[in-house]
Design a protein around this motif. Structure first.
Motif, PDB file in Angstrom:
ATOM      1  N   TYR A 147       0.827  -1.212   0.000  1.00  0.00           N
ATOM      2  CA  TYR A 147       0.000   0.000   0.000  1.00  0.00           C
ATOM      3  C   TYR A 147       0.862   1.263   0.000  1.00  0.00           C
ATOM      4  O   TYR A 147       0.536   2.247  -0.670  1.00  0.00           O
ATOM      5  N   SER A 150       2.176   1.619  -3.499  1.00  0.00           N
ATOM      6  CA  SER A 150       1.162   2.086  -4.445  1.00  0.00           C
ATOM      7  C   SER A 150       0.764   3.531  -4.197  1.00  0.00           C
ATOM      8  O   SER A 150       0.298   4.217  -5.101  1.00  0.00           O
ATOM      9  N   ALA A 317      -6.764   0.613  -3.519  1.00  0.00           N
ATOM     10  CA  ALA A 317      -6.049   1.747  -4.117  1.00  0.00           C
ATOM     11  C   ALA A 317      -6.671   2.144  -5.445  1.00  0.00           C
ATOM     12  O   ALA A 317      -6.847   3.341  -5.735  1.00  0.00           O
ATOM     13  N   GLN A 318      -7.016   1.156  -6.273  1.00  0.00           N
ATOM     14  CA  GLN A 318      -7.632   1.460  -7.570  1.00  0.00           C
ATOM     15  C   GLN A 318      -9.018   2.041  -7.382  1.00  0.00           C
ATOM     16  O   GLN A 318      -9.439   2.929  -8.135  1.00  0.00           O
ATOM     17  N   TRP A 319      -9.748   1.561  -6.392  1.00  0.00           N
ATOM     18  CA  TRP A 319     -11.076   2.099  -6.065  1.00  0.00           C
ATOM     19  C   TRP A 319     -10.960   3.594  -5.768  1.00  0.00           C
ATOM     20  O   TRP A 319     -11.744   4.395  -6.271  1.00  0.00           O
ATOM     21  N   ALA A 320      -9.968   3.950  -4.941  1.00  0.00           N
ATOM     22  CA  ALA A 320      -9.778   5.354  -4.579  1.00  0.00           C
ATOM     23  C   ALA A 320      -9.373   6.192  -5.786  1.00  0.00           C
ATOM     24  O   ALA A 320      -9.826   7.329  -5.953  1.00  0.00           O
ATOM     25  N   THR A 321      -8.541   5.623  -6.665  1.00  0.00           N
ATOM     26  CA  THR A 321      -8.110   6.352  -7.863  1.00  0.00           C
ATOM     27  C   THR A 321      -9.283   6.654  -8.770  1.00  0.00           C
ATOM     28  O   THR A 321      -9.418   7.772  -9.302  1.00  0.00           O
ATOM     29  N   ASN A 322     -10.166   5.678  -8.986  1.00  0.00           N
ATOM     30  CA  ASN A 322     -11.316   5.859  -9.873  1.00  0.00           C
ATOM     31  C   ASN A 322     -12.259   6.942  -9.374  1.00  0.00           C
ATOM     32  O   ASN A 322     -12.885   7.645 -10.163  1.00  0.00           O
ATOM     33  N   ALA A 326      -5.656  10.803  -8.403  1.00  0.00           N
ATOM     34  CA  ALA A 326      -4.359  10.427  -7.848  1.00  0.00           C
ATOM     35  C   ALA A 326      -4.168  10.926  -6.419  1.00  0.00           C
ATOM     36  O   ALA A 326      -3.659  10.203  -5.548  1.00  0.00           O
ATOM     37  N   GLN A 329      -6.341   8.973  -4.077  1.00  0.00           N
ATOM     38  CA  GLN A 329      -5.799   7.616  -3.963  1.00  0.00           C
ATOM     39  C   GLN A 329      -4.662   7.570  -2.955  1.00  0.00           C
ATOM     40  O   GLN A 329      -4.556   6.645  -2.149  1.00  0.00           O
ATOM     41  N   THR A 330      -3.811   8.588  -2.980  1.00  0.00           N
ATOM     42  CA  THR A 330      -2.691   8.635  -2.035  1.00  0.00           C
ATOM     43  C   THR A 330      -3.189   8.742  -0.594  1.00  0.00           C
ATOM     44  O   THR A 330      -2.701   8.047   0.307  1.00  0.00           O
ATOM     45  N   THR A 333      -5.011   5.407   0.431  1.00  0.00           N
ATOM     46  CA  THR A 333      -4.023   4.337   0.545  1.00  0.00           C
ATOM     47  C   THR A 333      -3.161   4.503   1.786  1.00  0.00           C
ATOM     48  O   THR A 333      -2.833   3.523   2.467  1.00  0.00           O
TER      49      THR A 333
END
Length: 508
Positions: A147, A150, A317-322, A326, A329-330, A333
């Motif tokens: 995590y 990422s 992490a991808q869920w947060a990015t979508n 970015a 997501q940081t 994560t």
């Protein structure tokens, strides 16, 4: 998943109580008897929920979907996991009321299976210290590392050709283990600082995942929402028929539910336990199950099926990015990283105390090495170092899919012993009444129907047998048997030493 010494009403023969992954990582021994009847039904439910919620729901859902081959059966598995956790929690509630000695399953196994003397207790203790506890530490360390990597991909660019694409995840995980082990050496009271933080962050993250997912499902962010995962192409089509895949998926689900026996550690503090044990268990596990299902729905309405089924531990992490881009997501994560990292710290702290107390009780050899407490710091440095070495080996040796390999490796003996403990409950019931189906009128504590341990035995058999139908689990299951078999060595020497001591005493 919360350290103190046993009370006068607790028999400290077998060391601190150890119950499950989430409970081990966020729980140390809860004292019995001295604290009074302070827990109501709601508090009991909160204890169960806090014992279960950990890193599993942020890492395992995608792997369950990918293993099952469709969304529908994956969701069913999360419901099945809740039912298994419910029956397991009730079993441990009765065992905890019948046998107040600490030591996890060891005193239960010892009480049920009297011959060979202390055999299963020793085998359980060996496996717990040699494999299970280090496995918890290693799995949490590698997830925390993945995590953090990422969250800052530019600083930690993973290369699939190097260490199975886990070079930085393992490097960060190793650094975490080094720092946390060093931090445990000079202090004997560090774990308590993190317990509330761990539970609060995990619950808040889970609530956020569930709430955001519901908002998106009902159209708050239509540009993000996608419902293809609920189409006929992905709902049930493609469901695997391999029982080994079902066993593998159930391992991942039950890993997230582990810690279901939390309430059994503090039954003496529960008001009206005869009534509130079942109610607290139903409320606690139903709440967690509901949140887990909502979190799964949140993933399903934000991520494509291809992403969900292949991302592995990176699903959150991808869920947060979508949703947030970015920057978001940081932030998300890093929150998960802190939660997992803190859980890893408490797990490591508790595991060393378990190893020390087990050595002190004569269930682990060399007993002097493990039972030793450093005179300067008052901490079990030897046990800490042993747990550190084993954790590092489990972290560094696997090449690729380390987290999933450790789950399969560690879950196998966990569920073998869950099954043996459930069988032990039936033996204790039969010994008390002459039938497993009769109520023990001489025992005033909480009692479950014989159906409850029977269900656990069936689940245990399924999880012990059917991994051999899944090619990727054959190695981990076989290695688990090999690690458990090594426990025969300490059992032989410990039982021999006990016999020699008894002979010497008789001679004198």
């Amino acid at each position: 998943m919360h350290s103190s010494s046993p009370t006068a009403t607790e028999t400290p023969l077998l060391g601190p109580r150890v119950l499950g992954e989430n409970q081990v990582k966020c729980e140390s021994v809860l004292e019995k008897g001295a604290l009074g009847k302070s827990l109501g039904m709601v508090q009991g439910a909160a204890l169960i929920a806090g014992g279960m919620i950990g890193s599993g729901i942020f890492s395992n859902p995608g792997k369950v979907v990918g293993t099952m081959g469709a969304v529908g059966p994956a969701m069913i598995m999360w419901v099945v996991g809740a039912l298994v956790a419910f029956t397991g929690a009730l079993n441990y509630a009765e065992l905890g009321s019948r046998i107040t000695a600490s030591g996890g399953d060891a005193p239960f196994l010892d009480a049920a299976f009297r011959t060979p003397k202390r055999f299963l207790a020793t085998m359980y203790s060996w496996t717990r210290i040699f494999l299970i506890n280090p496995g918890y530490n290693a799995s949490l360390a590698v997830v925390a590392g993945s995590y953090l990597a990422s969250a800052f991909p530019a600083a930690f660019p993973e290369d699939p050709a190097v260490a199975g694409g886990e070079f930085y995840a393992k490097l960060i995980g190793a650094v975490i283990l080094v720092i946390q082990t060093a931090a445990c050496i000079p202090s004997n009271n560090v774990a308590g600082t993190f317990i509330t933080f761990v539970t609060a962050v995990a619950v808040l993250c889970l609530l956020a995942f569930s709430g955001v997912g519901l908002f998106i499902l009902f159209g708050v962010a239509p540009s993000v929402r996608q419902l293809d995962n609920f189409s006929a192409a992905h709902l049930f089509a493609g469901t695997t028929t391999n029982p080994g895949d079902w066993a593998s998926a159930l391992y991942k689900v039950l890993w997230a539910y582990d810690g279901f026996a939390s309430l059994a550690t503090s039954l003496s503090e529960l008001k009206d336990p005869e009534r509130n044990v079942s109610r607290s268990t139903i409320i606690g596990i139903s709440t967690v199950c509901g949140l887990y299902l909502l979190a799964n729905v949140s993933y399903l309405v934000v991520l494509s099926y291809a992403d969900i089924s292949t991302l592995g531990t990176g699903i959150a992490a991808q869920w947060a990015t979508n949703i947030f881009g970015a920057t978001g997501q940081t932030v998300v994560t890093m929150l998960i990283f802190l939660c997992v990292c803190s859980c890893c710290f408490v797990t490591l702290f508790t595991a060393s105390r378990v190893a020390q107390a087990t050595g002190e009780s004569g269930l682990m050899m060399p007993t002097r090495f493990f039972s030793n407490v450093n005179t300067r710091f008052g901490t079990p440095i030897n046990a800490l170092l042993f747990n550190f070495v084993m954790s590092m080996l489990l972290l560094l040796i696997p090449q690729g899919d380390t987290f999933w390999f450790i789950i399969d490796l560690v879950s196998y003996p966990i569920w073998l012993f869950y099954g043996l403990t459930a069988l032990g409950l039936l033996v204790i019931k039969h010994r008390a009444t002459g039938s497993v189906f009769k109520r023990d009128t001489k025992f005033e504590g909480f009692q479950v129907s014989a159906l409850s341990p029977m269900i656990m035995i069936v689940v245990s058999l399924f999880l012990v047998v059917f991994p051999y139908f899944q090619e990727s689990m054959v190695l981990s299951s076989s290695l688990a048997w090999a690690c458990m078999a090594l426990g025969l060595v300490p059992y032989f020497f410990l039982s021999r030493a006990e016999k020699l001591a008894a002979t010497s005493s008789t001679t004198l």
